[in-house]
Design a protein around this motif. Structure first.
Motif, short mmCIF file in Angstrom:
data_model
loop_
_atom_site.label_atom_id
_atom_site.label_comp_id
_atom_site.label_asym_id
_atom_site.label_seq_id
_atom_site.Cartn_x
_atom_site.Cartn_y
_atom_site.Cartn_z
N UNK A 50 0.81 -1.20 0.00
CA UNK A 50 0.00 0.00 0.00
C UNK A 50 0.84 1.25 0.00
N UNK A 51 0.16 2.38 -0.11
CA UNK A 51 0.83 3.67 -0.20
C UNK A 51 1.22 4.24 1.15
N UNK A 52 2.31 4.97 1.12
CA UNK A 52 2.79 5.67 2.31
C UNK A 52 2.14 7.05 2.35
N UNK A 53 1.47 7.35 3.45
CA UNK A 53 0.87 8.67 3.61
C UNK A 53 1.98 9.71 3.80
N UNK A 54 1.70 10.94 3.40
CA UNK A 54 2.70 12.00 3.52
C UNK A 54 3.19 12.12 4.96
N UNK A 55 4.51 12.08 5.14
CA UNK A 55 5.12 12.20 6.45
C UNK A 55 5.13 10.91 7.27
N UNK A 56 4.59 9.83 6.73
CA UNK A 56 4.50 8.57 7.46
C UNK A 56 5.78 7.75 7.27
N UNK A 57 6.22 7.13 8.33
CA UNK A 57 7.39 6.26 8.30
C UNK A 57 7.02 4.93 7.66
N UNK A 58 7.83 4.39 6.74
CA UNK A 58 7.49 3.12 6.08
C UNK A 58 7.24 1.96 7.05
N UNK A 59 7.96 1.92 8.16
CA UNK A 59 7.75 0.83 9.13
C UNK A 59 6.36 0.92 9.77
N UNK A 60 5.90 2.11 10.02
CA UNK A 60 4.53 2.29 10.54
C UNK A 60 3.51 1.95 9.46
#
Length: 170
Positions: A50-60
């Protein structure tokens, strides 16, 4: 009253990649989770992604996506891919997906140990993406994926297969 002007789509070759994650989830028997998308005809299977939300860490992101897609966050991250791995959507699909803003995805991949039970997996999420799932051998997964993602899956398998085999022995 002002009119809203729709921005023209960039030509396919000039579009950026959408940042995303992928998850190889391994059970206690050394098998990996794959699922069939509700919106893909045929017998194509894939890993959660899935997509990474702006400012979100990939591990989260990987744990959020896991819970959103398969109904459980029960996993322990073991490893992440050395590099970001990209795939291109076919041009006709790229014009329809993500409002035509991207040519594909650039993903950070994670290997995680599933810490739950099969009964913890629930595809009936708020926005179901999968219609069925199974555990299978990691080495078999590239043959089960849609063609345009096959090279990416081959890279992921090459990087994570030694780790999965080590987990299975230990």
């Amino acid at each position: 009253m002002s009119k809203k002007h729709k921005l023209p789509k960039l030509p396919y070759e000039q579009r950026p990649y959408r940042p995303g994650i992928g998850l190889v989830l391994v059970n206690a028997q050394g098998k990996v989770f794959v699922a069939q998308r509700v919106d893909t005809p045929g017998d194509a299977w894939q890993f959660p992604q899935g997509g990474i939300d702006e400012g979100e860490d990939p591990r989260r992101t990987v744990l959020r996506e896991m819970e959103e897609e398969i109904g459980t966050p029960k996993a322990e991250i073991i490893a992440e891919s050395k590099d970001w791995i990209a795939y291109d959507l076919p041009a006709d699909i790229a014009d329809k997906v993500w409002k035509g803003r991207f040519r594909g995805q650039k993903q950070k991949w994670f290997l995680a140990r599933f810490t739950g039970k099969d009964s913890d997996i629930d595809l009936e999420t708020e926005h179901p993406e999968f219609c069925r799932w199974q555990w299978m051998d990691l080495a078999e997964t590239p043959a089960m994926i849609v063609g345009f993602k096959r090279a990416l899956y081959e890279q992921v398998v090459a990087e994570f297969l030694p780790l999965v085999r080590a987990m299975d022995k230990g």
